[in-house]
Design a protein around this motif. Structure first.
Motif, PDB file in Angstrom:
ATOM      1  N   THR A 241     -12.683 -50.842  -3.559  1.00 56.62           N
ATOM      2  CA  THR A 241     -11.402 -49.981  -3.430  1.00 56.62           C
ATOM      3  C   THR A 241     -11.410 -49.174  -2.244  1.00 56.62           C
ATOM      4  O   THR A 241     -10.491 -48.682  -1.621  1.00 56.62           O
ATOM      5  N   ASP A 242     -12.651 -48.378  -2.126  1.00 62.59           N
ATOM      6  CA  ASP A 242     -12.813 -47.255  -1.126  1.00 62.59           C
ATOM      7  C   ASP A 242     -12.661 -48.028   0.170  1.00 62.59           C
ATOM      8  O   ASP A 242     -11.999 -47.480   1.086  1.00 62.59           O
ATOM      9  N   ALA A 243     -13.216 -49.111   0.393  1.00 61.83           N
ATOM     10  CA  ALA A 243     -13.212 -49.733   1.723  1.00 61.83           C
ATOM     11  C   ALA A 243     -12.027 -50.252   2.193  1.00 61.83           C
ATOM     12  O   ALA A 243     -11.820 -50.200   3.360  1.00 61.83           O
ATOM     13  N   VAL A 244     -11.193 -51.011   1.075  1.00 60.24           N
ATOM     14  CA  VAL A 244      -9.896 -51.152   1.333  1.00 60.24           C
ATOM     15  C   VAL A 244      -8.856 -50.075   1.846  1.00 60.24           C
ATOM     16  O   VAL A 244      -8.241 -50.182   2.617  1.00 60.24           O
ATOM     17  N   ALA A 245      -9.126 -48.900   1.037  1.00 58.12           N
ATOM     18  CA  ALA A 245      -8.104 -47.810   1.295  1.00 58.12           C
ATOM     19  C   ALA A 245      -8.566 -47.151   2.893  1.00 58.12           C
ATOM     20  O   ALA A 245      -7.531 -46.855   3.283  1.00 58.12           O
ATOM     21  N   LYS A 246      -9.610 -47.147   3.127  1.00 52.87           N
ATOM     22  CA  LYS A 246     -10.035 -46.546   4.442  1.00 52.87           C
ATOM     23  C   LYS A 246      -9.746 -47.563   5.613  1.00 52.87           C
ATOM     24  O   LYS A 246      -9.552 -47.054   6.466  1.00 52.87           O
ATOM     25  N   ALA A 247      -9.985 -48.881   5.291  1.00 49.80           N
ATOM     26  CA  ALA A 247      -9.466 -49.903   6.297  1.00 49.80           C
ATOM     27  C   ALA A 247      -8.144 -49.666   6.588  1.00 49.80           C
ATOM     28  O   ALA A 247      -7.547 -49.841   7.853  1.00 49.80           O
TER      29      ALA A 247
ATOM     30  N   GLU B 225     -15.864 -42.287  13.859  1.00 50.93           N
ATOM     31  CA  GLU B 225     -17.091 -42.850  13.584  1.00 50.93           C
ATOM     32  C   GLU B 225     -17.177 -44.111  12.564  1.00 50.93           C
ATOM     33  O   GLU B 225     -18.426 -44.465  12.322  1.00 50.93           O
ATOM     34  N   PHE B 226     -16.107 -44.675  12.460  1.00 52.49           N
ATOM     35  CA  PHE B 226     -16.318 -45.945  11.898  1.00 52.49           C
ATOM     36  C   PHE B 226     -16.371 -47.044  12.976  1.00 52.49           C
ATOM     37  O   PHE B 226     -15.993 -47.051  14.031  1.00 52.49           O
ATOM     38  N   ARG B 227     -17.581 -48.067  12.492  1.00 53.10           N
ATOM     39  CA  ARG B 227     -17.736 -49.218  13.416  1.00 53.10           C
ATOM     40  C   ARG B 227     -16.733 -50.218  13.326  1.00 53.10           C
ATOM     41  O   ARG B 227     -16.061 -50.488  12.087  1.00 53.10           O
ATOM     42  N   PRO B 228     -16.170 -50.818  14.441  1.00 54.02           N
ATOM     43  CA  PRO B 228     -14.984 -52.116  14.195  1.00 54.02           C
ATOM     44  C   PRO B 228     -15.590 -53.094  13.453  1.00 54.02           C
ATOM     45  O   PRO B 228     -16.735 -53.573  13.427  1.00 54.02           O
ATOM     46  N   LEU B 229     -14.787 -53.718  12.518  1.00 55.25           N
ATOM     47  CA  LEU B 229     -14.910 -54.635  11.664  1.00 55.25           C
ATOM     48  C   LEU B 229     -14.948 -56.204  12.579  1.00 55.25           C
ATOM     49  O   LEU B 229     -13.978 -56.168  13.397  1.00 55.25           O
ATOM     50  N   ALA B 230     -15.849 -57.100  12.405  1.00 64.02           N
ATOM     51  CA  ALA B 230     -15.619 -58.379  12.975  1.00 64.02           C
ATOM     52  C   ALA B 230     -14.579 -59.024  12.274  1.00 64.02           C
ATOM     53  O   ALA B 230     -13.961 -58.662  11.151  1.00 64.02           O
TER      54      ALA B 230
ATOM     55  N   VAL C 237     -19.540 -64.244   1.549  1.00 61.18           N
ATOM     56  CA  VAL C 237     -18.552 -63.261   1.463  1.00 61.18           C
ATOM     57  C   VAL C 237     -19.229 -61.990   0.973  1.00 61.18           C
ATOM     58  O   VAL C 237     -18.870 -60.993   1.333  1.00 61.18           O
ATOM     59  N   SER C 238     -20.106 -61.941   0.108  1.00 60.33           N
ATOM     60  CA  SER C 238     -20.767 -60.877  -0.426  1.00 60.33           C
ATOM     61  C   SER C 238     -21.492 -59.960   0.697  1.00 60.33           C
ATOM     62  O   SER C 238     -21.370 -58.837   0.804  1.00 60.33           O
ATOM     63  N   ASN C 239     -21.977 -61.022   1.568  1.00 59.34           N
ATOM     64  CA  ASN C 239     -22.940 -60.271   2.780  1.00 59.34           C
ATOM     65  C   ASN C 239     -21.590 -59.708   3.823  1.00 59.34           C
ATOM     66  O   ASN C 239     -21.798 -58.502   4.426  1.00 59.34           O
ATOM     67  N   LEU C 240     -20.450 -60.164   3.965  1.00 58.99           N
ATOM     68  CA  LEU C 240     -19.327 -59.563   4.745  1.00 58.99           C
ATOM     69  C   LEU C 240     -18.755 -58.399   4.244  1.00 58.99           C
ATOM     70  O   LEU C 240     -18.688 -57.503   4.668  1.00 58.99           O
ATOM     71  N   LEU C 241     -18.761 -58.414   2.986  1.00 63.87           N
ATOM     72  CA  LEU C 241     -18.174 -57.289   2.254  1.00 63.87           C
ATOM     73  C   LEU C 241     -19.112 -55.960   2.429  1.00 63.87           C
ATOM     74  O   LEU C 241     -18.885 -54.870   2.642  1.00 63.87           O
ATOM     75  N   ALA C 242     -20.417 -56.407   2.095  1.00 67.12           N
ATOM     76  CA  ALA C 242     -21.501 -55.265   2.318  1.00 67.12           C
ATOM     77  C   ALA C 242     -21.471 -54.668   3.666  1.00 67.12           C
ATOM     78  O   ALA C 242     -21.742 -53.425   3.790  1.00 67.12           O
ATOM     79  N   GLU C 243     -21.215 -55.417   4.620  1.00 64.61           N
ATOM     80  CA  GLU C 243     -21.136 -54.908   6.047  1.00 64.61           C
ATOM     81  C   GLU C 243     -19.924 -54.093   6.078  1.00 64.61           C
ATOM     82  O   GLU C 243     -20.062 -53.141   6.696  1.00 64.61           O
ATOM     83  N   CYS C 244     -18.776 -54.640   5.420  1.00 62.34           N
ATOM     84  CA  CYS C 244     -17.602 -53.670   5.582  1.00 62.34           C
ATOM     85  C   CYS C 244     -18.062 -52.307   5.139  1.00 62.34           C
ATOM     86  O   CYS C 244     -17.494 -51.051   5.416  1.00 62.34           O
TER      87      CYS C 244
END
Length: 111
Positions: A58-64, A6-11, A41-48
């Motif tokens: 923290t949640d994003a890094v853990a899931k990635a 269900e995760f979309r790929p990261l650019a 950077v803020s926009n890139l992280l928001a997309e992540c």
């Protein structure tokens, strides 16, 4: 609960920004490392966060890391650097982070 499919790929730039965040860099430090603006950077992280269904960095890094979307360099240093001296580990941490491209297994659901 979301599954890996269900995760979309990261650019690549999104994965790079998230990898810098995993290393503990601030948005300003990440912007300097990536040679872009803090807003970018803020926009890139928001997309992540959106793509990973994450509440925060923290949640994003853990899931990635869990789903292999980024490689957390510190984990690699610990696993590969057992018995290595501090200078060798410091040199590994100062290298540019590795950005991985994910594989799409089920192409039928991509529309």
């Amino acid at each position: 609960m979301h599954t890996a499919t269900e995760f979309r790929p990261l650019a690549p730039r999104q994965a790079e920004a998230l990898t810098h965040r995993a290393r503990g860099l601030s948005n300003r430090e990440t912007a300097q490392a990536m040679r872009c603006s803090v807003t970018n950077v803020s926009n890139l992280l928001a997309e992540c966060f959106y793509k990973l269904h994450a509440r925060n960095s923290t949640d994003a890094v853990a899931k990635a890391v869990k789903h292999g979307l980024i490689q957390f360099i510190l984990i690699a240093c610990i696993i590969n650097g057992i018995g290595a001296d501090q200078e060798q580990i410091r040199n590994r941490l100062n290298r540019r982070p590795t950005v991985r491209t994910i594989r799409i297994r089920n192409r039928e659901n991509l529309a």
